[in-house]
Design an enzyme around this catalytic site. Sequence first.
Site, PDB file in Angstrom:
ATOM      1  N   ASN A  83      -5.754  -5.117  -1.848  1.00  0.00           N
ATOM      2  CA  ASN A  83      -6.342  -5.007  -0.511  1.00  0.00           C
ATOM      3  C   ASN A  83      -7.618  -4.182  -0.595  1.00  0.00           C
ATOM      4  O   ASN A  83      -7.619  -3.084  -1.169  1.00  0.00           O
ATOM      5  CB  ASN A  83      -5.389  -4.296   0.466  1.00  0.00           C
ATOM      6  CG  ASN A  83      -4.125  -5.089   0.728  1.00  0.00           C
ATOM      7  OD1 ASN A  83      -3.979  -6.220   0.270  1.00  0.00           O
ATOM      8  ND2 ASN A  83      -3.218  -4.497   1.478  1.00  0.00           N
ATOM      9  N   TRP A 109      -7.411 -10.449   6.486  1.00  0.00           N
ATOM     10  CA  TRP A 109      -6.731  -9.525   7.379  1.00  0.00           C
ATOM     11  C   TRP A 109      -7.570  -9.420   8.631  1.00  0.00           C
ATOM     12  O   TRP A 109      -8.656  -8.903   8.580  1.00  0.00           O
ATOM     13  CB  TRP A 109      -6.509  -8.138   6.787  1.00  0.00           C
ATOM     14  CG  TRP A 109      -5.759  -7.306   7.790  1.00  0.00           C
ATOM     15  CD1 TRP A 109      -6.280  -6.550   8.806  1.00  0.00           C
ATOM     16  CD2 TRP A 109      -4.332  -7.220   7.920  1.00  0.00           C
ATOM     17  NE1 TRP A 109      -5.272  -6.012   9.566  1.00  0.00           N
ATOM     18  CE2 TRP A 109      -4.073  -6.414   9.048  1.00  0.00           C
ATOM     19  CE3 TRP A 109      -3.252  -7.773   7.204  1.00  0.00           C
ATOM     20  CZ2 TRP A 109      -2.778  -6.123   9.474  1.00  0.00           C
ATOM     21  CZ3 TRP A 109      -1.974  -7.483   7.619  1.00  0.00           C
ATOM     22  CH2 TRP A 109      -1.748  -6.664   8.746  1.00  0.00           C
ATOM     23  N   GLU A 154       0.790  -1.236   0.000  1.00  0.00           N
ATOM     24  CA  GLU A 154       0.000   0.000   0.000  1.00  0.00           C
ATOM     25  C   GLU A 154       0.822   1.285   0.000  1.00  0.00           C
ATOM     26  O   GLU A 154       0.820   2.036   0.981  1.00  0.00           O
ATOM     27  CB  GLU A 154      -0.946   0.003   1.213  1.00  0.00           C
ATOM     28  CG  GLU A 154      -1.834  -1.231   1.297  1.00  0.00           C
ATOM     29  CD  GLU A 154      -2.844  -1.149   2.434  1.00  0.00           C
ATOM     30  OE1 GLU A 154      -2.643  -0.354   3.373  1.00  0.00           O
ATOM     31  OE2 GLU A 154      -3.846  -1.877   2.376  1.00  0.00           O
ATOM     32  N   GLU A 164      -3.173  -1.715  15.558  1.00  0.00           N
ATOM     33  CA  GLU A 164      -3.881  -1.156  14.406  1.00  0.00           C
ATOM     34  C   GLU A 164      -3.467   0.314  14.184  1.00  0.00           C
ATOM     35  O   GLU A 164      -4.271   1.230  14.197  1.00  0.00           O
ATOM     36  CB  GLU A 164      -5.395  -1.327  14.589  1.00  0.00           C
ATOM     37  CG  GLU A 164      -6.284  -0.766  13.486  1.00  0.00           C
ATOM     38  CD  GLU A 164      -5.902  -1.132  12.053  1.00  0.00           C
ATOM     39  OE1 GLU A 164      -5.343  -2.211  11.827  1.00  0.00           O
ATOM     40  OE2 GLU A 164      -6.148  -0.298  11.163  1.00  0.00           O
TER      41      GLU A 164
END
Length: 442
Positions: A295, A398, A169, A405
């Site tokens: 993703n 995921w 990403e 997080e």
Amino acid sequence: MNYELPKGSRLLNKEFTYGVATSSFQIEGGVEHRLPCIWDTFCATPGKVKDGSNGDLACDHYHLWREDIALISSLGVDAYRLSIAWGRVMNQDGSLNQQGVDFYIGILDELKAKNIKSFVTLYHWDLPQHIEDQGGWLNRNTAYLFQDYADKLSKAFGDRVYSYATLNEPFCSSYLGYEAGIHAPGLTKKAYGRQSAHHLLLAHGLAMQVLQKNSPNSMNGIVLNFTPAYPLTDSAEDKRAAQLADDYFNQWYIKPVFDGAYPDSFELLADADKPVIEPGDFDIIKAPLDFLGVNFYTRTVYKATEGRDFIEVDMVDAPKTDIGWEIYPQAFTDLLVSLHQKYKLPPVYITENGAAAADQLHNGVVDDQLRLSYYQSHLNAVHQAVEQGVDIQGYFAWSLMDNFEWAEGYLKRFGIVYVDYNSQQRTVKNSGLAYKNLISNR
Ligand code: GBH
């Protein structure tokens, strides 16, 4: 508990790869055995991470990796997607840190022994701090440092790796890190976002060169995230707003990789915001890929507004996960089909998909209904895309387990396995049991 898919679906085929995913900073801990990274610094900056937490211990995977691989194996998955902490395997002088390399070799060998394919991501956001101190992704040289890291590491790993992804990403690293300031290193300038994006893409292309040379038998590519952009209404203005947002957040990172160019709306950037691009960069960036990792979590709705290209609309009444992201599985199918139409894609793997939920452990059970229904609807969405001709070869949940997080700290849980952060005990949630059943019933 099980996920249902239509009879004959490719997703019920034994050849379809099911996996679970994690990343180094989010699970490892073991901070004293690696160089400091930009996320250590960001966590230590008051106000940046919601619960004021850090990655010093996380899931203590650094010490519990054998148990964790046994857990992965017990789920019956075909593959495990992990990332390498750059500052664990490289010293500050650019030499390999053998202790760190051996840590991952232990993991890779254990996976192989359990017949689990390793999907290794080289960069999931934990840039060594000393490189950030030299400008990080704003410095073109970082792309060459990344190539050198990829070169040395892939030689050291030999033929142990089933698949390499260069970056996870680059949108998050560049936009969230250097433009919106939500992620490390927390800078906030449009020109920084665009320049770091370009250097990340260059780093990807440079790393592909050494991966294809050193590890020709592994499946090498990149992992990109997509948040499809929808117009609030059918008006021409809203449609244009959504299209510009799509260019800016999504196509910006895939079009250079497949077409060797930024979207046309690049020209709308003020000159001061345009990145420095050197001749030949796009030839490097558009290196052929063995696979594309996609993703997906959610979509965003946009409308037109005075004085800006687009503005995000909060869909107040829509169903959302515990992190506030809209649940809209149709966007997943639409995304995959549109990527297939726009680009000449290699085989696609869904490298992340999942939901945050406010999980609770009761008598050894986590009945995570929201996540169960999220996975059900999104597996269906992938099935629909396959039906419409997209070559999708695998799917990763995921995440394997609850973890750090990012800016949300430990407050948001994405695992199909519950983690008690006091005892480090792992408990497979009902969503995880359903995943195991789906895989074993194929
Ligand atoms: C992934 O990023 C990461 O790879 C992973 O490390 C992380 O744990 C996981 O997702 C869960 O967050 O932010 O409201 O505008 C996904 C990043 C998520 C960024 C969706 C854009 C759009 C919704 N993307 N987000 S919002």
